[in-house]
Scaffold this active site. Structure first.
Site, PDB file in Angstrom:
ATOM      1  N   GLU A  90       0.844  -1.364   0.096  1.00  0.00           N
ATOM      2  CA  GLU A  90      -0.019   0.071  -0.053  1.00  0.00           C
ATOM      3  C   GLU A  90       0.844   1.354  -0.065  1.00  0.00           C
ATOM      4  OE1 GLU A  90      -2.931   0.555  -0.624  1.00  0.00           O
ATOM      5  OE2 GLU A  90      -3.744  -1.611  -0.634  1.00  0.00           O
ATOM      6  N   TYR A 128      -5.918   6.986   4.681  1.00  0.00           N
ATOM      7  CA  TYR A 128      -5.815   6.010   3.496  1.00  0.00           C
ATOM      8  C   TYR A 128      -5.127   4.641   4.147  1.00  0.00           C
ATOM      9  CZ  TYR A 128      -5.190   3.426  -0.454  1.00  0.00           C
ATOM     10  OH  TYR A 128      -4.921   2.384  -1.322  1.00  0.00           O
ATOM     11  N   ASP A 174      -9.203   6.757  -1.972  1.00  0.00           N
ATOM     12  CA  ASP A 174      -8.088   7.482  -2.881  1.00  0.00           C
ATOM     13  C   ASP A 174      -8.446   8.159  -4.118  1.00  0.00           C
ATOM     14  OD1 ASP A 174      -8.718   5.501  -4.675  1.00  0.00           O
ATOM     15  OD2 ASP A 174      -6.819   4.638  -4.572  1.00  0.00           O
TER      16      ASP A 174
END
Ligand code: SF4
Length: 350
Positions: free
Chosen positions: A44, A127, A145
């Site tokens: 990520e 996020y 996002d």
């Protein structure tokens, strides 16, 4: 706009279709074949600001060298930067190491499982904490996002921030697949310029599509002001002569990465004046030029070979090397993509 209970109920079949679509169409990516929270976290962070295809080889190399939280917590700075070299936004890697150290101190070398705990760690924003909490631990944390923003703002034909909507929509779905399916749809179908609505599982519920207003969503951000910087970089005339180097400061652009003698100016005119004033014995000879583009800056660069001792002796713009190294050694050090472009100019055939 608000999402009433009946709106949510109406959207449920569309999201069920989206989840089925995801199961059949999701790209086969290495981080989708694991439930290891550490691996998911690494992917990520790497995927922020970076294309999937670029990330894949970095992901494998990184996990080979740092296979768990403990090895990352103890990572040597140069080894860490060398593995990150070319991905950009180097603070991400150092923040990961700092977060790994916090995990060792506070959680026995494991990632905590809740978004509330994750977000307190270094480098974890809304996020990343939501992505890890939902994908690795199945928590109902909504990831927003750029891709998700585009899909939801078109689906609901809204100009409002979408986090509040996604927080409500996720409640009745499997959180890991819900988040990943929305991100996948945004990345592969609902693109910025040419969304493929005929192939989209949300099309029958998508207001922007039904009302032919896709181009209105999401609302455009204000254009980022890009500052122009002018630079001159100097290398020795002979490539087998040791190259002077220093590490950049601990904060700011390319923190702690190595650089060759690099001088920056506010304008092309200031750079031209500096070059004009170089002493004759510096023998500066232009080898090439390039523009390097960052989010807020464009660095217009000229690369010169020169009598390097004369350049280092300049009283007006002191540049003090911390070491000298051969070209091969320079290549192996942690360098920004910008400095790699300088080396490309040095090494290209005349
Ligand atoms: Fe995006 Fe088109 Fe799907 Fe709407 S129908 S979510 S605009 S791809």
């Amino acid at each position: 706009m608000s999402l009433s209970a009946s709106n949510l109920q109406n959207l449920k079949p569309a999201f069920d279709r989206l989840l089925r679509w995801y199961q059949q169409n999701a790209r086969d990516l290495p981080w989708r074949q694991t439930q290891n929270p550490y691996f998911i976290w690494v992917s990520e962070v790497m995927l922020q600001q970076t294309q999937v295809n670029t990330v894949i080889p970095y992901y494998h190399r990184f996990l080979q060298r740092f296979p768990d939280v403990f090895s990352l917590a103890n990572a040597d700075d140069e080894a860490l930067m060398a593995l990150w070299q070319g991905l950009g936004y180097y603070a991400r890697a150092r923040n990961m190491r700092a977060a790994a150290q916090q995990m060792c101190e506070l959680y026995g070398g494991e990632l905590p499982s809740s978004q509330a705990e994750l977000i307190k760690l270094k480098g974890f924003g809304p996020y990343t904490s939501a992505a890890v909490a939902s994908i690795a631990f199945g928590q109902k944390a909504a990831c927003v996002d750029g891709n998700v923003t585009r899909v939801i703002s078109r689906l609901l034909a809204t100009t409002e921030p979408v986090q509040q909507f996604v927080d409500r929509l996720i409640i009745s779905h499997d959180p890991s697949h819900f988040n990943q399916s929305l991100m996948e749809l945004g990345a592969t179908v609902c693109s910025k310029q040419s969304p493929r609505c005929s192939a989209c599982p949300l099309s029958s519920a998508c207001r922007a599509f039904q009302e032919e207003r896709i181009a209105e969503f999401p609302v455009k951000k204000k254009k980022v002001l890009v500052k122009e910087i002018y630079a001159a970089v100097f290398i020795p005339h002979q490539p087998d002569t040791p190259f002077p180097l220093r590490k950049r400061p601990a904060s700011g652009r390319w923190a702690h990465l190595y650089e060759l003698p690099t001088f920056e100016f506010e304008s092309a005119r200031a750079r031209a004046a500096f070059l004009k004033d170089l002493p004759h014995h510096a023998q500066a000879n232009e080898k090439g030029a390039f523009a390097h583009i960052l989010t807020h800056q464009r660095i217009m660069t000229q690369v010169f070979s020169a009598h390097i001792a004369s350049i280092l002796d300049l009283p007006s713009t002191p540049w003090t090397p911390s070491q000298f190294a051969t070209l091969d050694t320079v290549r192996a050090l942690p360098l920004s993509r910008y400095q790699q472009k300088v080396l490309d100019i040095i090494e290209r055939p005349e």
